[in-house]
Scaffold this motif. Sequence first.
Motif, PDB file in Angstrom:
ATOM      1  N   GLU A 156       6.623   1.643  -6.818  1.00 40.62           N
ATOM      2  CA  GLU A 156       5.868   2.830  -6.388  1.00 40.62           C
ATOM      3  C   GLU A 156       6.170   3.077  -4.909  1.00 40.62           C
ATOM      4  OE1 GLU A 156       2.291   1.793  -9.585  1.00 40.62           O
ATOM      5  OE2 GLU A 156       2.012   1.387  -7.440  1.00 40.62           O
ATOM      6  N   LEU A 157       7.323   3.643  -4.640  1.00 40.04           N
ATOM      7  CA  LEU A 157       7.889   3.656  -3.307  1.00 40.04           C
ATOM      8  C   LEU A 157       7.092   4.486  -2.312  1.00 40.04           C
ATOM      9  CD1 LEU A 157      11.702   3.791  -4.137  1.00 40.04           C
ATOM     10  CD2 LEU A 157      10.138   1.845  -4.080  1.00 40.04           C
ATOM     11  N   GLU A 158       6.632   5.662  -2.704  1.00 43.77           N
ATOM     12  CA  GLU A 158       5.872   6.503  -1.775  1.00 43.77           C
ATOM     13  C   GLU A 158       4.522   5.884  -1.441  1.00 43.77           C
ATOM     14  OE1 GLU A 158       6.891   9.094  -0.002  1.00 43.77           O
ATOM     15  OE2 GLU A 158       8.857   8.643  -0.878  1.00 43.77           O
ATOM     16  N   MET A 159       3.871   5.301  -2.437  1.00 47.73           N
ATOM     17  CA  MET A 159       2.599   4.623  -2.199  1.00 47.73           C
ATOM     18  C   MET A 159       2.808   3.428  -1.278  1.00 47.73           C
ATOM     19  SD  MET A 159      -0.151   5.956  -3.371  1.00 47.73           S
ATOM     20  CE  MET A 159      -1.222   4.529  -3.293  1.00 47.73           C
ATOM     21  N   ALA A 160       3.889   2.691  -1.502  1.00 44.05           N
ATOM     22  CA  ALA A 160       4.190   1.529  -0.663  1.00 44.05           C
ATOM     23  C   ALA A 160       4.383   1.962   0.787  1.00 44.05           C
ATOM     24  CB  ALA A 160       5.432   0.812  -1.182  1.00 44.05           C
ATOM     25  N   LYS A 161       5.183   2.992   0.985  1.00 42.33           N
ATOM     26  CA  LYS A 161       5.463   3.476   2.342  1.00 42.33           C
ATOM     27  C   LYS A 161       4.185   3.926   3.039  1.00 42.33           C
ATOM     28  CE  LYS A 161       8.729   6.535   4.736  1.00 42.33           C
ATOM     29  NZ  LYS A 161       9.820   7.521   4.557  1.00 42.33           N
ATOM     30  N   SER A 162       3.322   4.607   2.311  1.00 43.76           N
ATOM     31  CA  SER A 162       2.048   5.065   2.869  1.00 43.76           C
ATOM     32  C   SER A 162       1.171   3.895   3.303  1.00 43.76           C
ATOM     33  CB  SER A 162       1.314   5.927   1.838  1.00 43.76           C
ATOM     34  OG  SER A 162       0.029   6.278   2.297  1.00 43.76           O
ATOM     35  N   LYS A 163       1.134   2.857   2.480  1.00 44.74           N
ATOM     36  CA  LYS A 163       0.307   1.685   2.792  1.00 44.74           C
ATOM     37  C   LYS A 163       0.877   0.898   3.977  1.00 44.74           C
ATOM     38  CE  LYS A 163      -2.901   1.937  -0.478  1.00 44.74           C
ATOM     39  NZ  LYS A 163      -4.366   1.946  -0.226  1.00 44.74           N
ATOM     40  N   PHE A 164       2.198   0.792   4.062  1.00 40.28           N
ATOM     41  CA  PHE A 164       2.807   0.132   5.215  1.00 40.28           C
ATOM     42  C   PHE A 164       2.388   0.847   6.500  1.00 40.28           C
ATOM     43  CE2 PHE A 164       6.215  -1.641   2.332  1.00 40.28           C
ATOM     44  CZ  PHE A 164       6.028  -2.977   2.675  1.00 40.28           C
ATOM     45  N   ARG A 165       2.482   2.184   6.493  1.00 41.10           N
ATOM     46  CA  ARG A 165       2.123   2.948   7.683  1.00 41.10           C
ATOM     47  C   ARG A 165       0.638   2.784   8.019  1.00 41.10           C
ATOM     48  NH1 ARG A 165       6.143   6.090   9.429  1.00 41.10           N
ATOM     49  NH2 ARG A 165       7.813   6.729   8.007  1.00 41.10           N
ATOM     50  N   ALA A 166      -0.189   2.757   6.991  1.00 39.56           N
ATOM     51  CA  ALA A 166      -1.629   2.578   7.204  1.00 39.56           C
ATOM     52  C   ALA A 166      -1.922   1.200   7.792  1.00 39.56           C
ATOM     53  CB  ALA A 166      -2.376   2.762   5.882  1.00 39.56           C
ATOM     54  N   SER A 167      -1.178   0.187   7.355  1.00 41.39           N
ATOM     55  CA  SER A 167      -1.357  -1.167   7.894  1.00 41.39           C
ATOM     56  C   SER A 167      -0.974  -1.218   9.369  1.00 41.39           C
ATOM     57  CB  SER A 167      -0.524  -2.167   7.095  1.00 41.39           C
ATOM     58  OG  SER A 167      -0.690  -3.473   7.598  1.00 41.39           O
ATOM     59  N   ILE A 168       0.122  -0.554   9.718  1.00 41.09           N
ATOM     60  CA  ILE A 168       0.542  -0.495  11.121  1.00 41.09           C
ATOM     61  C   ILE A 168      -0.553   0.164  11.962  1.00 41.09           C
ATOM     62  CG2 ILE A 168       2.200   0.520  12.739  1.00 41.09           C
ATOM     63  CD1 ILE A 168       4.274   0.350  10.423  1.00 41.09           C
ATOM     64  N   ASP A 169      -1.065   1.295  11.489  1.00 33.62           N
ATOM     65  CA  ASP A 169      -2.097   2.030  12.225  1.00 33.62           C
ATOM     66  C   ASP A 169      -3.367   1.201  12.372  1.00 33.62           C
ATOM     67  OD1 ASP A 169      -0.387   4.167  12.447  1.00 33.62           O
ATOM     68  OD2 ASP A 169      -1.272   5.300  10.780  1.00 33.62           O
ATOM     69  N   SER A 170      -3.764   0.495  11.306  1.00 28.02           N
ATOM     70  CA  SER A 170      -4.968  -0.326  11.343  1.00 28.02           C
ATOM     71  C   SER A 170      -4.816  -1.484  12.331  1.00 28.02           C
ATOM     72  CB  SER A 170      -5.277  -0.871   9.940  1.00 28.02           C
ATOM     73  OG  SER A 170      -6.389  -1.744   9.965  1.00 28.02           O
ATOM     74  N   ALA A 171      -3.674  -2.148  12.295  1.00 24.51           N
ATOM     75  CA  ALA A 171      -3.428  -3.252  13.228  1.00 24.51           C
ATOM     76  C   ALA A 171      -3.452  -2.760  14.672  1.00 24.51           C
ATOM     77  CB  ALA A 171      -2.088  -3.918  12.906  1.00 24.51           C
ATOM     78  N   LYS A 172      -2.896  -1.564  14.898  1.00 27.35           N
ATOM     79  CA  LYS A 172      -2.891  -1.001  16.254  1.00 27.35           C
ATOM     80  C   LYS A 172      -4.301  -0.678  16.715  1.00 27.35           C
ATOM     81  CE  LYS A 172      -0.596   2.526  19.046  1.00 27.35           C
ATOM     82  NZ  LYS A 172       0.417   3.617  19.052  1.00 27.35           N
ATOM     83  N   ARG A 173      -5.099  -0.053  15.843  1.00 22.88           N
ATOM     84  CA  ARG A 173      -6.488   0.282  16.200  1.00 22.88           C
ATOM     85  C   ARG A 173      -7.302  -0.965  16.515  1.00 22.88           C
ATOM     86  NH1 ARG A 173      -6.436   3.199  11.562  1.00 22.88           N
ATOM     87  NH2 ARG A 173      -8.021   1.836  10.642  1.00 22.88           N
ATOM     88  N   HIS A 174      -7.050  -2.019  15.790  1.00 20.35           N
ATOM     89  CA  HIS A 174      -7.832  -3.244  15.931  1.00 20.35           C
ATOM     90  C   HIS A 174      -7.197  -4.240  16.899  1.00 20.35           C
ATOM     91  CE1 HIS A 174      -9.390  -2.101  11.675  1.00 20.35           C
ATOM     92  NE2 HIS A 174     -10.092  -1.515  12.623  1.00 20.35           N
ATOM     93  N   ARG A 175      -6.095  -3.812  17.533  1.00 20.54           N
ATOM     94  CA  ARG A 175      -5.455  -4.560  18.614  1.00 20.54           C
ATOM     95  C   ARG A 175      -4.869  -5.899  18.179  1.00 20.54           C
ATOM     96  NH1 ARG A 175     -10.054  -2.360  21.040  1.00 20.54           N
ATOM     97  NH2 ARG A 175     -11.145  -4.354  21.223  1.00 20.54           N
ATOM     98  N   PHE A 176      -4.331  -5.922  16.973  1.00 19.34           N
ATOM     99  CA  PHE A 176      -3.581  -7.093  16.505  1.00 19.34           C
ATOM    100  C   PHE A 176      -2.090  -6.784  16.655  1.00 19.34           C
ATOM    101  CE2 PHE A 176      -7.377  -7.493  13.495  1.00 19.34           C
ATOM    102  CZ  PHE A 176      -8.027  -8.417  14.302  1.00 19.34           C
ATOM    103  N   VAL A 177      -1.578  -6.923  17.875  1.00 21.10           N
ATOM    104  CA  VAL A 177      -0.221  -6.454  18.155  1.00 21.10           C
ATOM    105  C   VAL A 177       0.818  -7.230  17.346  1.00 21.10           C
ATOM    106  CG1 VAL A 177       0.158  -7.978  20.152  1.00 21.10           C
ATOM    107  CG2 VAL A 177       1.378  -5.777  19.981  1.00 21.10           C
ATOM    108  N   HIS A 178       0.561  -8.509  17.066  1.00 16.09           N
ATOM    109  CA  HIS A 178       1.532  -9.288  16.288  1.00 16.09           C
ATOM    110  C   HIS A 178       1.595  -8.806  14.847  1.00 16.09           C
ATOM    111  CE1 HIS A 178      -2.313 -11.094  15.547  1.00 16.09           C
ATOM    112  NE2 HIS A 178      -1.840 -11.989  14.690  1.00 16.09           N
ATOM    113  N   GLU A 179       0.432  -8.380  14.298  1.00 19.05           N
ATOM    114  CA  GLU A 179       0.415  -7.886  12.919  1.00 19.05           C
ATOM    115  C   GLU A 179       0.845  -6.424  12.848  1.00 19.05           C
ATOM    116  OE1 GLU A 179      -2.820 -11.116  11.279  1.00 19.05           O
ATOM    117  OE2 GLU A 179      -3.504  -9.076  11.695  1.00 19.05           O
ATOM    118  N   TYR A 206      10.633  -0.994  16.725  1.00 16.41           N
ATOM    119  CA  TYR A 206       9.214  -0.956  17.080  1.00 16.41           C
ATOM    120  C   TYR A 206       8.585  -2.335  16.915  1.00 16.41           C
ATOM    121  CZ  TYR A 206       4.392   0.662  17.345  1.00 16.41           C
ATOM    122  OH  TYR A 206       3.090   0.853  17.726  1.00 16.41           O
ATOM    123  N   ALA A 207       8.937  -3.029  15.835  1.00 17.70           N
ATOM    124  CA  ALA A 207       8.422  -4.377  15.613  1.00 17.70           C
ATOM    125  C   ALA A 207       8.867  -5.306  16.733  1.00 17.70           C
ATOM    126  CB  ALA A 207       8.907  -4.899  14.268  1.00 17.70           C
TER     127      ALA A 207
END
Length: 235
Positions: A156-179, A206-207
Amino acid sequence: MISCHLSILKLIGSNYDSKQHLSKPLFHLLGNSEIDSEDGLLQRALSSQLLGFAQNYYFDRLTFAFFSRNYSEAVHYAEKYTECHQSARIADLFQTFYQGVSGFHLARLDVDKAREWVAMGKNALSQYQTRVKYSDWNWENKLLLLEAESHACEGELEMAKSKFRASIDSAKRHRFVHEEGLASELLGAFLEENGNVDEAKEHYAYARLCYQKWGAFALADRLSQKEHSMPEKQI
């Protein structure tokens, strides 16, 4: 403590096995001249039934293997960690996460055992669906990353890509720079896996910056080498 210290040296890129012998003063702190290596430290812990110490050792090895993308090794140390388990500790939550992501990745690499690897990933996903209810600050980005890897396994490639981006955004908001770096690297790996090399390189870059901010220069250097080995962007 010594095992953790050595893992940190590896992540920042310090060659503690070089002629500088950076590790030897650490082992001498134990007051036992017979112990001069990590393996020696582990064997003494196991023979003395110091299972809590052995568990710390395995967790440190698991963490380094996972962030180095050595997923088979990560699963091995995750299982060793479980074998030494005596009581609940915060590291259990990360052990589950690392093991789950590793399982989803191995499912795409080892077709013969794919069902077994997916089950490992799904187990972690199920646990994080519960944990996020108690603290979305700590666990949301990890749940989203597990969901992304699960969708990737299902094709499910589009769903996967969306979730990856959401994980990046969540980690950034919560200041987990390593994650934040981890999710970006895994999105890059996903994109490369599916033929989108140019966008993959952007996420690897970016990583790399995230890992540099975290101080994990060995991980940043690994990604730099990865970027340079990839084809140039087509114009």
